[in-house]
Design a protein around this motif. Structure first.
Motif, short mmCIF file in Angstrom:
data_model
loop_
_atom_site.label_atom_id
_atom_site.label_comp_id
_atom_site.label_asym_id
_atom_site.label_seq_id
_atom_site.Cartn_x
_atom_site.Cartn_y
_atom_site.Cartn_z
N CYS A 214 0.81 -1.13 -0.22
CA CYS A 214 -0.01 0.00 0.04
C CYS A 214 1.17 1.32 -0.02
CB CYS A 214 -0.93 -0.18 1.33
SG CYS A 214 -1.97 1.30 1.22
N LYS A 215 2.19 1.17 0.76
CA LYS A 215 2.94 2.37 0.83
C LYS A 215 3.39 2.53 -0.48
CE LYS A 215 7.15 4.03 3.10
NZ LYS A 215 7.93 3.68 4.11
N ARG A 216 3.67 1.53 -1.29
CA ARG A 216 4.34 1.55 -2.76
C ARG A 216 3.37 2.24 -3.55
NH1 ARG A 216 7.00 -2.95 -1.33
NH2 ARG A 216 5.30 -4.28 -2.47
N ALA A 217 2.14 1.87 -3.43
CA ALA A 217 1.22 2.12 -4.30
C ALA A 217 0.54 3.63 -4.20
CB ALA A 217 -0.08 1.11 -3.90
N LEU A 218 0.46 4.16 -2.93
CA LEU A 218 -0.14 5.35 -2.38
C LEU A 218 0.73 6.33 -2.23
CD1 LEU A 218 -2.96 3.84 -0.32
CD2 LEU A 218 -3.18 4.84 -2.63
N ALA A 219 2.19 6.07 -2.03
CA ALA A 219 3.24 7.05 -1.84
C ALA A 219 3.35 8.19 -3.23
CB ALA A 219 4.47 6.59 -1.77
N PRO A 220 3.58 9.42 -2.83
CA PRO A 220 3.78 10.24 -3.75
C PRO A 220 4.96 9.90 -4.97
CG PRO A 220 4.13 11.32 -1.83
CD PRO A 220 3.96 9.79 -1.39
N LYS A 221 4.56 9.87 -6.27
CA LYS A 221 5.39 9.64 -7.20
C LYS A 221 6.40 10.96 -7.40
CE LYS A 221 3.36 5.79 -8.21
NZ LYS A 221 2.88 5.26 -6.90
N PRO A 222 7.67 10.57 -7.65
CA PRO A 222 8.64 11.82 -7.79
C PRO A 222 8.19 12.46 -9.04
CG PRO A 222 9.64 9.72 -8.21
CD PRO A 222 8.53 9.24 -7.70
#
Length: 133
Positions: A82-90
């Motif tokens: 979930c962290k990877r999917a929802l973390a802000p993208k650079p």
């Protein structure tokens, strides 16, 4: 509340996450045949209204996050996926102008630019994008 849910999970041989997915009223009825004292404690907790006063922390995806001990860093995500999917993208870098690239080439190479590359470098100095004529 986390300890209550942990004890309920242990009494039912469930995970704490499974126990937190149901209401205390439903859990009380499931626990009653297994542990009457724990069912009474759940009833007292419901009657006291304690569960209504506690805010529930939720992941950005909507799942309930486990409670943490006082002073501990709270969870932000329910899982690494979930962290990877929802973390802000650079942010994507903005493309550089062709003439800026040509200036860098000229600065780095100085007078040592190959005679065959010179016309291409001159053309690049006059263009801003790769689509310019």
């Amino acid at each position: 509340m986390n300890t209550l849910h942990s004890r309920i999970a242990a009494a039912l041989n469930w995970t704490a996450e499974d126990a937190q997915s149901l209401s205390l009223q439903a859990l009380r009825e499931l626990v009653r045949p297994v542990d009457a004292a724990l069912a009474d404690e759940i009833s007292r907790t419901i009657e006291s209204g304690e569960v209504l006063r506690r805010p529930v922390s939720r992941c950005r995806c909507g799942r309930v996050l486990p409670e943490v001990a006082a002073g501990a860093t709270p969870y932000e995500f329910c899982s690494e996926a979930c962290k990877r999917a929802l973390a802000p993208k650079p942010a994507k870098p903005t493309p550089r102008l062709v003439c800026a690239i040509a200036r860098d080439i000229r600065k780095d190479w100085g007078v040592k630019i190959n005679y065959a590359a010179q016309p291409y470098l001159n053309a690049m100095l006059e263009a801003e994008t790769i689509h310019d004529d």
